[in-house]
Every structure is written in C-alpha cells, then in structure tokens.
Design an enzyme around this catalytic site. Structure first.
Site, PDB file in Angstrom:
ATOM      1  N   CYS A 130      51.983  40.222 -26.220  1.00 46.40           N
ATOM      2  CA  CYS A 130      53.086  41.080 -26.663  1.00 46.40           C
ATOM      3  C   CYS A 130      52.617  42.265 -27.524  1.00 46.40           C
ATOM      4  O   CYS A 130      53.084  43.393 -27.338  1.00 46.40           O
ATOM      5  CB  CYS A 130      54.137  40.254 -27.394  1.00 46.40           C
ATOM      6  N   HIS A 243      57.796  43.677 -32.876  1.00 49.35           N
ATOM      7  CA  HIS A 243      56.471  43.833 -33.480  1.00 49.35           C
ATOM      8  C   HIS A 243      56.220  45.325 -33.765  1.00 49.35           C
ATOM      9  O   HIS A 243      56.592  46.191 -32.966  1.00 49.35           O
ATOM     10  CB  HIS A 243      55.373  43.384 -32.513  1.00 49.35           C
TER      11      HIS A 243
HETATM   12  N1  NAP Z   1      57.959  34.637 -28.243  1.00 49.41           N
HETATM   13  C1  NAP Z   1      57.366  35.735 -27.804  1.00 49.41           C
HETATM   14  O1  NAP Z   1      57.616  36.856 -28.294  1.00 49.41           O
HETATM   15  C2  NAP Z   1      56.379  35.668 -26.678  1.00 49.41           C
HETATM   16  C3  NAP Z   1      55.879  36.863 -26.173  1.00 49.41           C
HETATM   17  C4  NAP Z   1      54.982  36.828 -25.119  1.00 49.41           C
HETATM   18  C5  NAP Z   1      54.601  35.613 -24.597  1.00 49.41           C
HETATM   19  N2  NAP Z   1      55.089  34.458 -25.114  1.00 49.41           N
HETATM   20  C6  NAP Z   1      54.664  33.189 -24.506  1.00 49.41           C
HETATM   21  O2  NAP Z   1      55.785  32.594 -23.864  1.00 49.41           O
HETATM   22  C7  NAP Z   1      55.688  31.171 -23.956  1.00 49.41           C
HETATM   23  C8  NAP Z   1      56.973  30.603 -24.571  1.00 49.41           C
HETATM   24  O3  NAP Z   1      57.167  31.177 -25.839  1.00 49.41           O
HETATM   25  P1  NAP Z   1      58.549  31.030 -26.645  1.00 49.41           P
HETATM   26  O4  NAP Z   1      58.382  31.907 -27.816  1.00 49.41           O
HETATM   27  O5  NAP Z   1      59.722  31.210 -25.747  1.00 49.41           O
HETATM   28  O6  NAP Z   1      58.484  29.475 -27.124  1.00 49.41           O
HETATM   29  P2  NAP Z   1      59.684  28.476 -27.485  1.00 49.41           P
HETATM   30  O7  NAP Z   1      60.844  29.195 -28.040  1.00 49.41           O
HETATM   31  O8  NAP Z   1      59.039  27.423 -28.327  1.00 49.41           O
HETATM   32  O9  NAP Z   1      60.111  27.846 -26.071  1.00 49.41           O
HETATM   33  C9  NAP Z   1      59.281  26.963 -25.359  1.00 49.41           C
HETATM   34  C10 NAP Z   1      59.929  26.613 -24.032  1.00 49.41           C
HETATM   35  O10 NAP Z   1      59.036  25.774 -23.300  1.00 49.41           O
HETATM   36  C11 NAP Z   1      59.709  24.599 -22.922  1.00 49.41           C
HETATM   37  N3  NAP Z   1      58.809  23.452 -22.885  1.00 49.41           N
HETATM   38  C12 NAP Z   1      58.089  22.911 -23.888  1.00 49.41           C
HETATM   39  N4  NAP Z   1      57.424  21.799 -23.455  1.00 49.41           N
HETATM   40  C13 NAP Z   1      57.754  21.653 -22.162  1.00 49.41           C
HETATM   41  C14 NAP Z   1      57.419  20.694 -21.159  1.00 49.41           C
HETATM   42  N5  NAP Z   1      56.595  19.666 -21.429  1.00 49.41           N
HETATM   43  N6  NAP Z   1      57.946  20.824 -19.915  1.00 49.41           N
HETATM   44  C15 NAP Z   1      58.790  21.842 -19.631  1.00 49.41           C
HETATM   45  N7  NAP Z   1      59.157  22.793 -20.546  1.00 49.41           N
HETATM   46  C16 NAP Z   1      58.636  22.684 -21.781  1.00 49.41           C
HETATM   47  C17 NAP Z   1      60.761  24.395 -23.992  1.00 49.41           C
HETATM   48  O11 NAP Z   1      61.767  23.514 -23.493  1.00 49.41           O
HETATM   49  P3  NAP Z   1      62.608  22.538 -24.499  1.00 49.41           P
HETATM   50  O12 NAP Z   1      63.643  23.410 -25.141  1.00 49.41           O
HETATM   51  O13 NAP Z   1      63.180  21.557 -23.539  1.00 49.41           O
HETATM   52  O14 NAP Z   1      61.622  21.962 -25.450  1.00 49.41           O
HETATM   53  C18 NAP Z   1      61.237  25.824 -24.172  1.00 49.41           C
HETATM   54  O15 NAP Z   1      62.112  26.175 -23.134  1.00 49.41           O
HETATM   55  C19 NAP Z   1      54.409  30.897 -24.717  1.00 49.41           C
HETATM   56  O16 NAP Z   1      53.364  30.717 -23.773  1.00 49.41           O
HETATM   57  C20 NAP Z   1      54.186  32.152 -25.501  1.00 49.41           C
HETATM   58  O17 NAP Z   1      52.824  32.375 -25.827  1.00 49.41           O
HETATM   59  C21 NAP Z   1      55.968  34.461 -26.139  1.00 49.41           C
END
Ligand code: NAP
Length: 334
Positions: A130, A243
């Site tokens: 990001c 950011h």
């Molecule tokens: N946040 C950002 O700004 C951003 C930017 C770029 C990239 N990313 C990347 O995007 C990804 C997600 O980030 P996020 O910020 O959205 O995280 P988050 O809010 O913690 O969400 C995680 C998601 O993954 C799911 N998950 C976790 N364990 C799982 C499993 N065993 N099987 C299936 N689904 C599962 C969760 O489902 P439950 O609700 O059921 O637990 C939830 O939907 C990461 O790889 C991160 O590095 C994030």
C-alpha cells in the site's frame, strides 16, 4: 473471461475485503455472481452487495469451482495455500498479500503505471504494497519526465493498514487513556494512541523492516527500473485511514517545481493539492474514502542535486488495496 464474471472475495469480512465489495459496487463492475469467503468464524454472516444480503461462506479447497476472478485479502499464508489452487481451478487470482509480489512469474500491477503487465499472468496477479502504491502514483509520472535515481522517504501509516483489529485497538486505547486508565495492548507492541511507532512489519538483519524494503523491490518491478534505490523509514501513526509519505527524490535530469507540477497535474489517479499560503496540502482526513491520491508540499530539495521534495497521501484501503485490485480485474474483462 466471462462478460459477467463470477467473482469471489476471499477475506470478505476484513478491512480490505469490505472495501472490495463496495468498490465492485461503486465502479459497477459487471459481477455475474458474487461469492464471499472468510474463516469458519464468519460463515453464515450476511454482507450487503447491490442492496441484497450475500451470505459469507467458509473458505475451503473446493471454493473455487466455477469462479472466474478471486480477489484475495486474507493474509499471506491463506494466499500461499489457496491462490495456486484457485488458479489451477481456472480462476484468475488478484492477490493483496505479499506472498507472490516478487515472484518473477507473477505480474505486480498498478494499472496507471504497468497495466499491460497484467496480460502476462499465469493465473495470479499481485497487488502492490500500500505505501509503495501511494508513493508511485506521484513518483512514476515524475520518473517518466525526469528519470528517478533514488529516493529517501518516511511514511505515516494509518492503523487500518494493519486490519480491522488495529482500528478497534486505536479506538479502545483512546477511550482508556481519556478515562485515566492504562492502555491495553493487543495488536501493536506499544501503545498506538497518542504515539507513533517506528516499526511496520518485522526487522531484517540490515536494520530496515520488510515493509521499508518493499518500496525499492516492488518499485523496481512496477516501474521496470532495476537500479531504482529507496531508503525508507516506515512509521505507524494514530490515524484511522490513509497513508502519507514524505519523499525526497533525486533525478537524472534537472527538475523544477513548475515542471514537476505540470507533470503531476496531468497524472492519472492523482490530484495536486499544493497551496501552502492558504494552508492547503494533502491530509489523510481529507483523502480517506477518495479514489485519487493527492500530492503537495512540492519544493526543490535543498540537499540533493536535481532533487524534489513532495508529500503524497492516499487511501491505502482503496488505491493501496481494494480499488487497485478492482482496477486490475477491469483489465481482465473482454
Ligand atoms: N489493510 C490494508 O490497508 C491492506 C493494504 C494492502 C494489503 N493488505 C493485505 O490484505 C490482507 C488482509 O488485510 P486486512 O487489513 O483486510 O485484514 P483483516 O481486517 O484482519 O481481515 C482479514 C480477513 O481474512 C480472513 N481470514 C483470516 N483467517 C482466515 C482463514 N483461515 N480462512 C479464511 N479467511 C480468513 C478474515 O475472516 P474472519 O473475519 O472470518 O476472521 C478476514 O476476512 C493482508 O494480506 C494484508 O497484508 C492490507
């Protein structure tokens, strides 16, 4: 590719996943059918898409039959396990994690910069880090005009970059501190409310963090610029969303503020907000929820030859994640 593809969102309940669902709707992506996948914890929960409730299903190895495009945002280990499996099932994966970004067989794409690379995919396309994405939205047009050699940068990264739990942590700690209680820690190693943390991601033997090196590594791949260098300090700040990055860039060719401003004014996906006399410059509060990144504080760098300083801000849940992923999906449409 189907004209109305069957789209899956993996990690649909997360900070990025929820934005993906909204972005598909907002951009009127021609979704034929939508499948929402998350962990067993969320199975049965309903999320809204196009005014209809869509049930969340548990992600399993069989989830990808009949899916055309899968937008993954459930963390690196889920991507490593399930993305190759989804690709083998015939679906194109657009992955938000860092799992495949530096894999030479996987295109790493910002549509405004290297959209054509997406066509080389073999089932998986990676979405960039990001902070890198937000920075390159301003740096790449300048590079095209003046040929960037290296940058020095510091980031000011919002807590939503860590996911839904980190947003709750900032809210909870603010409440605790205002009530005169000690802050409780869960997601971050130190208090994030009323503080800044000079650590994003884990440390490498060099002393840089993994997040800091993404700028150079991913920047080289996206800009097709193998000698690009970036020295970055990534900092987590108590901001909910968007950011900010302070950049000092050194170019091969002479650069003036006027010439840089003319280049940036024409850059796609970027707005110039740069009127310091009127105290107008990009702010994360203003950029949150917006598709375009904003750049300002343009000035000649006083410590570098052919140097320019700028301040660029972008909603990392949008351009740094969901929006960029849906823009990549748009490139796949017939
Ligand atoms: N946040 C950002 O700004 C951003 C930017 C770029 C990239 N990313 C990347 O995007 C990804 C997600 O980030 P996020 O910020 O959205 O995280 P988050 O809010 O913690 O969400 C995680 C998601 O993954 C799911 N998950 C976790 N364990 C799982 C499993 N065993 N099987 C299936 N689904 C599962 C969760 O489902 P439950 O609700 O059921 O637990 C939830 O939907 C990461 O790889 C991160 O590095 C994030």
């Amino acid at each position: 590719m189907n004209r109305k593809p069957h789209v899956a969102v993996v990690g649909a309940t997360g900070a990025v996943g929820l934005e993906m669902i909204q972005t598909l709707e907002k951009r009127r992506f021609p979704v034929g059918q939508l499948t929402l996948l998350a962990s067993a914890r969320s199975a049965g929960k309903k999320l809204s898409f196009a005014d209809s409730p869509v049930p969340v299903q548990e992600l399993t190895r069989e989830s990808f039959t009949g899916i055309d495009i899968a937008l993954f945002s459930a963390g690196g280990s889920i991507s490593k396990e399930f993305a190759p499996l989804a690709a083998r099932a015939g679906c194109v994966v657009i992955d938000n994690s860092s799992a495949f970004r530096m894999d030479p067989a996987v295109p790493l794409v910002i549509p405004e910069i290297n959209g054509a690379d997406a066509k080389q995919h073999r089932g998986i396309i990676a979405n960039p880090n990001c902070t890198t994405a937000v920075t390159l939205m301003a740096l790449y047009p300048l590079h095209q005009a003046f040929q960037v050699r290296r940058i020095f940068a510091s980031s000011y990264q919002a807590v939503s970059g860590t996911g839904a739990k980190a947003i709750e942590e900032l809210q909870r700690q603010v409440g605790e501190i205002v009530a005169g209680k000690p802050a409780t820690l869960d997601v971050y190693p130190h208090q994030i409310a009323f503080n800044v943390l000079p650590q994003v991601d884990s440390f490498l033997p060099t002393g840089y963090t993994k997040e800091e090196m993404k700028m150079e590594n991913e920047g080289r791949k996206i800009m097709h610029h193998p000698t690009f260098r970036a020295s970055v300090t990534c900092v987590r700040v108590p901001v909910y969303r968007a950011h900010s990055v302070a950049v000092s860039a050194e170019f091969e060719r002479p650069v003036t503020v006027e010439a840089a401003r003319a280049v940036l004014a024409k850059a796609p996906g970027l707005d110039v907000v740069d009127n310091p006399e009127a105290r107008e410059y990009p702010l994360p509060l203003h950029v949150a929820g917006k598709d375009n990144c904003q750049v300002g504080r343009l000035r000649q760098d006083c410590a570098l030859e052919n140097g320019l300083c700028f301040w660029v801000v972008g909603d990392q849940l949008l351009k740094g994640a969901a929006l960029n992923a849906v823009q990549i999906a748009e490139l796949l449409l017939p």
